[in-house]
Design a protein around this motif. Structure first.
Motif, mmCIF file in Angstrom:
data_model
loop_
_atom_site.group_PDB
_atom_site.id
_atom_site.type_symbol
_atom_site.label_atom_id
_atom_site.label_comp_id
_atom_site.label_asym_id
_atom_site.label_seq_id
_atom_site.Cartn_x
_atom_site.Cartn_y
_atom_site.Cartn_z
ATOM 1 N N ASP A 136 44.256 38.012 24.824
ATOM 2 C CA ASP A 136 43.162 37.394 24.821
ATOM 3 C C ASP A 136 43.383 35.884 25.290
ATOM 4 O OD1 ASP A 136 41.747 39.323 23.818
ATOM 5 O OD2 ASP A 136 41.514 38.791 21.691
ATOM 6 N N ARG A 137 44.426 35.263 25.023
ATOM 7 C CA ARG A 137 44.636 33.943 25.589
ATOM 8 C C ARG A 137 44.915 34.289 27.179
ATOM 9 N NH1 ARG A 137 49.821 31.240 22.728
ATOM 10 N NH2 ARG A 137 49.185 29.707 24.119
ATOM 11 N N ILE A 138 45.587 35.213 27.562
ATOM 12 C CA ILE A 138 45.728 35.490 29.261
ATOM 13 C C ILE A 138 44.451 35.423 29.812
ATOM 14 C CG2 ILE A 138 46.523 36.912 31.129
ATOM 15 C CD1 ILE A 138 49.008 37.482 29.018
ATOM 16 N N ALA A 139 43.627 36.579 29.063
ATOM 17 C CA ALA A 139 42.099 36.451 29.729
ATOM 18 C C ALA A 139 41.344 35.175 29.596
ATOM 19 C CB ALA A 139 41.383 37.776 28.834
ATOM 20 N N ASP A 140 41.589 34.323 28.704
ATOM 21 C CA ASP A 140 40.584 33.142 28.506
ATOM 22 C C ASP A 140 41.062 32.017 29.423
ATOM 23 O OD1 ASP A 140 39.173 34.257 26.614
ATOM 24 O OD2 ASP A 140 40.064 33.415 24.710
ATOM 25 N N ASP A 141 42.268 32.318 30.115
ATOM 26 C CA ASP A 141 43.092 31.129 30.838
ATOM 27 C C ASP A 141 42.686 31.373 32.359
ATOM 28 O OD1 ASP A 141 44.668 29.567 32.440
ATOM 29 O OD2 ASP A 141 46.298 29.849 30.853
ATOM 30 N N PRO A 142 42.084 30.621 33.226
ATOM 31 C CA PRO A 142 41.690 31.116 34.414
ATOM 32 C C PRO A 142 42.929 31.219 35.480
ATOM 33 C CG PRO A 142 40.974 28.772 34.000
ATOM 34 C CD PRO A 142 41.257 29.537 32.742
ATOM 35 N N ASN A 143 44.239 30.675 34.904
ATOM 36 C CA ASN A 143 45.349 30.210 35.763
ATOM 37 C C ASN A 143 46.267 31.605 35.352
ATOM 38 O OD1 ASN A 143 44.681 28.208 37.416
ATOM 39 N ND2 ASN A 143 44.906 27.140 35.206
ATOM 40 N N GLN A 144 45.645 32.641 34.378
ATOM 41 C CA GLN A 144 46.630 33.963 34.152
ATOM 42 C C GLN A 144 46.067 35.024 34.720
ATOM 43 O OE1 GLN A 144 49.414 33.901 32.320
ATOM 44 N NE2 GLN A 144 49.529 31.941 31.500
ATOM 45 N N TYR A 145 46.693 35.933 35.089
ATOM 46 C CA TYR A 145 46.210 37.225 35.272
ATOM 47 C C TYR A 145 47.129 38.405 34.810
ATOM 48 C CZ TYR A 145 43.933 34.124 38.953
ATOM 49 O OH TYR A 145 43.179 33.328 39.336
ATOM 50 N N GLN A 146 46.550 39.281 34.150
ATOM 51 C CA GLN A 146 47.152 40.410 33.842
ATOM 52 C C GLN A 146 46.559 41.653 34.544
ATOM 53 O OE1 GLN A 146 49.727 40.770 31.305
ATOM 54 N NE2 GLN A 146 50.005 42.429 32.237
ATOM 55 N N ALA A 147 47.338 42.134 35.506
ATOM 56 C CA ALA A 147 46.696 43.189 36.427
ATOM 57 C C ALA A 147 47.483 44.533 36.160
ATOM 58 C CB ALA A 147 47.302 42.995 37.812
ATOM 59 N N VAL A 148 46.716 45.424 36.200
ATOM 60 C CA VAL A 148 47.243 47.067 36.183
ATOM 61 C C VAL A 148 46.897 47.831 37.470
ATOM 62 C CG1 VAL A 148 46.935 47.090 33.828
ATOM 63 C CG2 VAL A 148 45.058 47.875 35.134
ATOM 64 N N ALA A 149 47.760 48.603 37.680
ATOM 65 C CA ALA A 149 47.568 49.720 38.814
ATOM 66 C C ALA A 149 47.097 50.821 38.218
ATOM 67 C CB ALA A 149 49.033 49.808 39.548
ATOM 68 N N GLU A 150 46.154 51.253 38.801
ATOM 69 C CA GLU A 150 45.427 52.583 37.953
ATOM 70 C C GLU A 150 45.582 53.877 39.257
ATOM 71 O OE1 GLU A 150 41.583 52.883 35.197
ATOM 72 O OE2 GLU A 150 41.173 52.515 37.207
ATOM 73 N N ARG A 151 45.589 54.665 38.487
ATOM 74 C CA ARG A 151 45.642 56.091 39.629
ATOM 75 C C ARG A 151 45.121 57.234 38.895
ATOM 76 N NH1 ARG A 151 48.574 56.630 43.962
ATOM 77 N NH2 ARG A 151 50.548 55.737 43.518
ATOM 78 N N ASN A 152 43.957 57.586 39.377
ATOM 79 C CA ASN A 152 43.228 58.797 38.705
ATOM 80 C C ASN A 152 43.112 58.560 37.261
ATOM 81 O OD1 ASN A 152 43.475 60.446 41.077
ATOM 82 N ND2 ASN A 152 45.432 60.966 40.357
ATOM 83 N N GLY A 153 42.391 57.202 36.960
ATOM 84 C CA GLY A 153 42.060 56.888 35.842
ATOM 85 C C GLY A 153 43.061 56.335 34.762
ATOM 86 N N ARG A 154 44.383 56.505 35.124
ATOM 87 C CA ARG A 154 45.678 56.381 34.110
ATOM 88 C C ARG A 154 46.544 54.922 34.698
ATOM 89 N NH1 ARG A 154 50.602 60.291 34.989
ATOM 90 N NH2 ARG A 154 52.154 58.434 34.865
ATOM 91 N N VAL A 155 46.564 54.072 33.645
ATOM 92 C CA VAL A 155 47.265 53.098 34.071
ATOM 93 C C VAL A 155 49.045 53.193 34.288
ATOM 94 C CG1 VAL A 155 48.189 50.769 33.070
ATOM 95 C CG2 VAL A 155 45.934 51.467 32.769
ATOM 96 N N VAL A 156 49.241 53.039 35.688
ATOM 97 C CA VAL A 156 50.682 53.599 35.943
ATOM 98 C C VAL A 156 51.557 52.162 36.447
ATOM 99 C CG1 VAL A 156 49.993 55.698 36.764
ATOM 100 C CG2 VAL A 156 49.795 53.776 38.281
ATOM 101 N N GLY A 157 51.225 50.827 36.299
ATOM 102 C CA GLY A 157 51.751 49.796 36.629
ATOM 103 C C GLY A 157 51.116 48.653 36.100
ATOM 104 N N THR A 158 51.827 47.604 35.944
ATOM 105 C CA THR A 158 51.404 46.325 35.364
ATOM 106 C C THR A 158 52.157 45.010 35.581
ATOM 107 O OG1 THR A 158 50.211 45.266 33.497
ATOM 108 C CG2 THR A 158 52.471 46.136 33.255
ATOM 109 N N LEU A 159 51.563 43.992 35.768
ATOM 110 C CA LEU A 159 52.041 42.734 35.812
ATOM 111 C C LEU A 159 51.258 41.543 35.469
ATOM 112 C CD1 LEU A 159 51.204 40.744 38.489
ATOM 113 C CD2 LEU A 159 52.539 42.346 39.857
ATOM 114 N N GLN A 160 52.121 40.452 35.049
ATOM 115 C CA GLN A 160 51.338 39.559 34.723
ATOM 116 C C GLN A 160 51.667 38.310 35.820
ATOM 117 O OE1 GLN A 160 51.980 37.712 30.861
ATOM 118 N NE2 GLN A 160 51.086 35.736 31.204
#
Length: 154
Positions: free
Chosen positions: A44-68
């Motif tokens: 929630d703190r990350i999502a509320d901060d415009p300088n923070q990004y939590q990204a996911v890589a999705e393949r066929n509807g499944r999360v297969v990677g992430t980074l902040q």
């Protein structure tokens, strides 16, 4: 056809993100996938901060990677803005597929879009494969990093 999609994470992705963070010897020792409340507050703190990004890589509807990705304004380097890449994880089934490269390239592209002059990251010194990976992508081990844990043990 390429079915990979890199997108901002949403709260529903949190269990998969935490599972990725815990899926290696270092993560298994420091993550607690059964206690999502801790992670939800951080998300929630990350999502509320415009300088923070939590990204996911999705393949066929499944999360297969992430980074902040964090964007940081600075005074040094003539007022340069920099980004910091953290928590890069790729699902075991996807390692060696080029997904890690795609995630890092996404972070570099987003950093450039945000006006950053420098992209930096750290990786645990014991992650020798990760260190080679980052060097292959052009990152230079130019500094020595230090950490000080402020955990109270509770």
């Amino acid at each position: 056809m390429d079915d990979l999609h890199i997108r901002p994470a949403d709260a529903g992705d949190l269990p998969e993100i935490v599972a990725l963070l815990a899926d290696d010897p270092l993560g298994a020792a420091r993550e607690s996938p059964d206690d999502l409340a801790l992670y939800r507050r951080a998300f929630d703190r990350i999502a509320d901060d415009p300088n923070q990004y939590q990204a996911v890589a999705e393949r066929n509807g499944r999360v297969v990677g992430t980074l902040q990705l964090t964007i940081i304004a600075g005074i040094s380097r003539r007022g340069a803005t920099r980004s910091v890449i953290e928590g890069v994880r790729v699902h075991a089934d996807e390692r060696g597929s080029g997904l890690g490269t795609r995630l890092i390239q996404w972070a570099i592209d987003e950093s450039a879009r945000q006006g950053c002059q420098l992209v930096q990251l750290t990786s645990d010194a014991t992650r020798t494969d990760a260190l080679r990976f980052y060097e292959r992508l052009g990152f230079v081990a130019s500094h020595v990093g230090f950490k000080l844990s402020l955990e109270t043990g509770s």
